[in-house]
Design a protein around this motif. Structure first.
Motif, short mmCIF file in Angstrom:
data_model
loop_
_atom_site.label_atom_id
_atom_site.label_comp_id
_atom_site.label_asym_id
_atom_site.label_seq_id
_atom_site.Cartn_x
_atom_site.Cartn_y
_atom_site.Cartn_z
N ASP A 35 -2.63 -47.41 -21.06
CA ASP A 35 -3.45 -46.74 -20.05
C ASP A 35 -3.30 -45.23 -20.15
N LEU A 36 -4.35 -44.52 -19.74
CA LEU A 36 -4.31 -43.07 -19.55
C LEU A 36 -4.88 -42.79 -18.17
N LEU A 37 -4.14 -42.06 -17.36
CA LEU A 37 -4.60 -41.71 -16.02
C LEU A 37 -4.54 -40.20 -15.86
N MET A 38 -5.69 -39.60 -15.51
CA MET A 38 -5.75 -38.17 -15.19
C MET A 38 -6.26 -38.04 -13.77
N LYS A 39 -5.70 -37.05 -13.02
CA LYS A 39 -6.08 -36.92 -11.60
C LYS A 39 -6.40 -35.47 -11.26
N ASP A 40 -7.31 -35.31 -10.33
CA ASP A 40 -7.63 -34.04 -9.70
C ASP A 40 -7.73 -34.32 -8.21
N ALA A 41 -6.62 -34.07 -7.51
CA ALA A 41 -6.50 -34.46 -6.09
C ALA A 41 -6.73 -35.96 -5.97
N ASP A 42 -7.71 -36.41 -5.16
CA ASP A 42 -7.96 -37.84 -4.98
C ASP A 42 -8.84 -38.43 -6.07
N ARG A 43 -9.42 -37.58 -6.90
CA ARG A 43 -10.30 -38.07 -7.96
C ARG A 43 -9.47 -38.47 -9.18
N ALA A 44 -9.99 -39.40 -9.96
CA ALA A 44 -9.22 -39.88 -11.11
C ALA A 44 -10.13 -40.26 -12.26
N LEU A 45 -9.60 -40.10 -13.47
CA LEU A 45 -10.19 -40.64 -14.69
C LEU A 45 -9.18 -41.64 -15.22
N THR A 63 -14.39 -43.29 -13.88
CA THR A 63 -13.98 -42.28 -12.92
C THR A 63 -13.91 -42.91 -11.54
N VAL A 64 -12.99 -42.41 -10.73
CA VAL A 64 -12.87 -42.85 -9.34
C VAL A 64 -13.03 -41.61 -8.46
N PHE A 65 -14.15 -41.52 -7.76
CA PHE A 65 -14.44 -40.41 -6.85
C PHE A 65 -14.60 -41.02 -5.45
N ALA A 77 -18.19 -45.29 -5.89
CA ALA A 77 -16.89 -44.63 -6.01
C ALA A 77 -16.35 -44.77 -7.43
N VAL A 78 -16.66 -45.88 -8.09
CA VAL A 78 -16.18 -46.14 -9.45
C VAL A 78 -17.38 -46.19 -10.39
N VAL A 193 -5.46 -56.78 0.44
CA VAL A 193 -5.39 -55.38 0.84
C VAL A 193 -5.97 -54.51 -0.27
N ALA A 194 -7.05 -53.81 0.01
CA ALA A 194 -7.67 -52.93 -0.98
C ALA A 194 -8.03 -51.62 -0.31
N THR A 195 -7.08 -50.69 -0.32
CA THR A 195 -7.26 -49.40 0.36
C THR A 195 -6.82 -48.28 -0.58
N MET A 196 -6.96 -47.06 -0.11
CA MET A 196 -6.48 -45.89 -0.85
C MET A 196 -5.17 -45.37 -0.24
N ALA A 197 -4.40 -46.23 0.40
CA ALA A 197 -3.20 -45.82 1.14
C ALA A 197 -2.14 -45.23 0.21
N ARG A 198 -1.48 -44.20 0.72
CA ARG A 198 -0.34 -43.62 0.02
C ARG A 198 0.97 -43.83 0.77
#
Length: 318
Positions: A35-45, A63-65, A77-78, A193-198
């Motif tokens: 896997d490769l994960l890149m992030k910009d705040a809440d956004r992700a590639l 992308t996940v926006f 969003a995806v 459970v499918a949320t964006m919780a941190r």
């Protein structure tokens, strides 16, 4: 090269086909996964690749926006694409809509976990979160547990829960919206459970004896949905050790804190599916809580893409 868009994916697939493809894929050798994960705040590639020894090769880039559904007009969003490569010649066999694969793969993964671990007589499904994955997750769980008669929705904003409830009318089940997440969790025999919780939003102290917890949302090292009590009370399983234990905050954070150990993971799908085939169920006693972390690795995308590609070829008699 075949191009399969989102609408065609949804026309070709059903839950039996998706779940059977994932089940069959766990009867062979473990594939290579990266896997490769890149992030910009809440956004992700997110770029995920998998290679079955001597078999197919696949790569998904999405992308996940998270803010996209709130735009005018709304956007997914995806978004992204999946490349399915011929394992013999290395040529691209198909390009398949990445978001569509994600929906069938992710929900199918959770449903397979529930089929292997949840009690056969569960009555109530609690769906926590009302985002893009919530409806596929509900429908996938119903496909493996038709005993479910009641669906309880828990979401941060009631308006989105009401929208989800309206889309689930055709299931023939009673659909309720809980006043808060705790109420929904306490009601569920299966809690998905499918949320964006941190920070944890699922409290283990509220789980009913015999409940099955399906953790889907956390996919980065800083995300988490379940508190330590969930793991303390439940038997822990994952879809694949290599994509969960040291990749996702759901397990990384309690591992680092000493709340759980790697040995607490009793098995993944490469253990559970062959054991079930041999007649050895993992669900145990009726009052035991089971916890399943859906990591959604690239190998699952590859298995799902193979099923979609095969269904397309059958439709076109190729």
């Amino acid at each position: 090269m075949i191009v399969i868009d989102s609408d065609t994916v949804h026309e070709l697939m059903d839950w039996t086909l998706a779940i059977d493809a994932l089940r069959a894929g766990h009867r062979g050798d473990r594939p290579a996964i990266d896997d490769l994960l890149m992030k910009d705040a809440d956004r992700a590639l997110l770029v995920r690749a998998s290679w079955v020894p001597g078999g197919a090769v696949g790569l998904k880039a999405v992308t996940v926006f998270p803010e996209n559904p709130g735009r005018q007009p709304p956007l997914p969003a995806v978004q992204g694409q999946f490349l399915l490569f011929d394992g013999e010649r290395g040529a691209v066999s198909a390009v398949i809509d990445g978001a569509a694969i994600t929906a069938w793969k992710t929900a199918g993964d959770s449903a397979l976990g529930a089929d292997l671990l949840a009690r056969p007589d569960v009555d109530c499904l609690a769906m926590i979160g009302a985002g893009a994955m919530s409806e596929p997750l509900v429908r996938a769980h119903l496909s493996v547990r038709p005993s479910i008669r009641r669906i309880v929705l828990g979401n941060r904003t009631r308006a989105r829960a009401e929208g989800l409830a309206g889309r689930l009318v055709d299931t023939g089940r009673t659909v309720e919206i809980a006043d808060d997440i705790d109420t929904a969790v306490a009601a569920g025999d299966v809690i998905s459970v499918a949320t964006m919780a941190r920070v944890p939003i699922i409290r283990g102290a509220l789980l009913r004896p015999g409940a099955h917890v399906d953790l889907v949302g956390a996919y980065t090292p800083d995300m988490r949905e379940a508190d330590d009590d969930v793991f303390a009370r439940g038997r822990l399983f994952v879809d694949a050790r290599e994509t969960t234990l040291h990749e996702i905050g759901e397990l990384m954070i309690p591992l680092a804190a000493g709340a759980i150990r790697e040995s607490d993971v009793e098995g993944d799908l490469f253990d559970l599916v062959p054991a079930a085939d041999a007649g050895s169920a993992a669900r145990g006693a009726a009052d035991e809580i089971t916890v399943y972390k859906n990591g959604g690795g690239a190998h699952l995308d590859l298995m799902t893409a193979g099923a979609i590609h095969h269904a397309w070829l059958q439709r076109h008699r190729l």
